[in-house]
Write an enzyme that holds these catalytic residues in place. Structure first.
Site, mmCIF file in Angstrom:
data_model
loop_
_atom_site.group_PDB
_atom_site.id
_atom_site.type_symbol
_atom_site.label_atom_id
_atom_site.label_comp_id
_atom_site.label_asym_id
_atom_site.label_seq_id
_atom_site.Cartn_x
_atom_site.Cartn_y
_atom_site.Cartn_z
ATOM 1 N N ASN A 156 58.817 57.494 51.500
ATOM 2 C CA ASN A 156 60.183 57.740 50.993
ATOM 3 C C ASN A 156 60.395 57.145 49.603
ATOM 4 O O ASN A 156 61.261 56.279 49.411
ATOM 5 C CB ASN A 156 61.206 57.195 51.991
ATOM 6 C CG ASN A 156 62.503 57.980 51.971
ATOM 7 O OD1 ASN A 156 62.682 58.906 51.174
ATOM 8 N ND2 ASN A 156 63.432 57.611 52.839
ATOM 9 N N ALA A 172 68.232 65.122 56.796
ATOM 10 C CA ALA A 172 67.371 66.078 57.499
ATOM 11 C C ALA A 172 65.963 65.532 57.715
ATOM 12 O O ALA A 172 65.413 65.601 58.818
ATOM 13 C CB ALA A 172 67.316 67.395 56.734
ATOM 14 N N ASP A 187 64.995 62.378 57.664
ATOM 15 C CA ASP A 187 65.051 61.220 58.559
ATOM 16 C C ASP A 187 65.159 61.670 60.014
ATOM 17 O O ASP A 187 64.525 61.095 60.910
ATOM 18 C CB ASP A 187 66.250 60.341 58.219
ATOM 19 C CG ASP A 187 66.279 59.922 56.757
ATOM 20 O OD1 ASP A 187 65.201 59.713 56.175
ATOM 21 O OD2 ASP A 187 67.391 59.802 56.204
#
Length: 310
Positions: free
Chosen positions: A165, A255, A257
């Site tokens: 991320n 979305a 996650d």
């Protein structure tokens, strides 16, 4: 031996969303919390713990109460006198979102300030999850503490999942993010990267290049790529699992996650990687059709089980 619980480590922020004229709606969200919300909804019998650090102000107290109201504990996370949560606001252009943050002095930056408390929060967990954002909000010494504690939990039997991320604004240098990500992958069992992030961070030309690179470091890799197929590498084989097209998404917040939460819920339930990715795609498709990062539990469960929502 690991227990049945799931723990996610990171920062849960105050979220301002749904702006219409002068009015905003306040909620709670953050990448690792969004994941745990979905995982908890889809793993009803598993104790869920959000591991962070919290302030003692009214907003922090409400945040902790909100977690408890939804069946999520905070383990031994420290409550720090005078600290407060971070804040972000979502603005939408169609379904695409942009964010404005106020988080420089957020309490969560001290989540590794008490290594013994952090270690206690991760005891007897079936799954431990963290992300590149978890790493980014910590200084270098705190990152090392976090990875040491995660490594001990893994050695004790916990499955460790990590989403790199990458968010460039949270890092002083790209090279720092690269090094921290590689260190995190060394203690990871399931990697859940997003291809555009990996392209920015490591220069991967294709999702397959991401799979090839991470497959040398981690036993199970799931590369998300928006509405393009997910690539899954596990035990030397690569599977492609098509995503689900949503013609008119409402809000894409959370979305990816939610995909992670659904994928991990399915894996913990014994589904194979391809079936888990299919369920995760269904959940992500449902999430983009509601506003905000946290879809109702019923919405998540209906999509996961492929049943009509009530």
């Amino acid at each position: 031996m690991a227990g049945s619980g799931v723990a996610s480590i990171g920062e849960c922020m105050l979220e301002l969303s749904g702006q219409t004229g002068p009015d905003w709606r306040m909620g709670f969200a953050g990448d690792t919390f969004n994941m745990l919300w979905a995982l908890h909804a889809l793993s009803r019998d598993r104790p869920a713990t959000y591991v962070s650090a919290f302030g003692d102000d009214p907003f922090s107290q409400r945040q902790i109460a909100f977690l408890a109201e939804n069946g999520i504990g905070i383990g031994s996370s420290p409550v720090i006198s005078g600290a407060r949560p971070g804040l972000y606001a979502i603005t939408l252009t169609g379904a695409e979102r942009s964010f404005t943050y106020w988080r420089a002095d957020a309490a969560a930056r001290q989540l590794a300030s008490d290594p013994a408390a952090l270690s206690k929060s991760l005891e007897n967990q079936a799954l431990v999850y963290f992300s590149g954002i978890t790493l980014a909000i910590l200084d270098n010494a705190a990152r090392k503490t976090l990875l040491t504690v995660v490594s001990k939990a893994r050695a004790a039997g916990s499955l460790v999942a990590f989403d790199p991320n990458y968010r460039p604004r949270l890092w002083t240098r790209r090279e720092e993010a690269q090094a921290a990500t590689v260190d995190a992958l060394a203690v990871t069992d399931i990697a859940l990267p997003t291809f555009p992030d990996e392209q920015m961070l490591f220069g991967d030309a294709t999702p397959q290049a991401t799979v090839d690179r991470l497959g040398q470091l981690v036993g199970e890799v799931v590369v998300k790529n928006g509405e393009q197929p997910a690539l899954i590498a596990e035990k030397g084989t690569v599977h492609e699992v098509p995503a689900i097209h949503v013609a008119a998404p409402v809000d894409t917040t959370g979305a990816g996650d939610s995909f992670n939460g659904a994928y991990l819920a399915a894996r913990l339930a014994g589904h194979n990687p391809a079936e888990s990715a299919l369920r995760a795609h269904r959940v992500a498709a449902a999430v983009v059709q509601v506003r905000g990062a946290l879809a109702p539990f019923e919405t998540l469960r209906a999509a996961f089980d492929n049943q009509p929502a009530n």
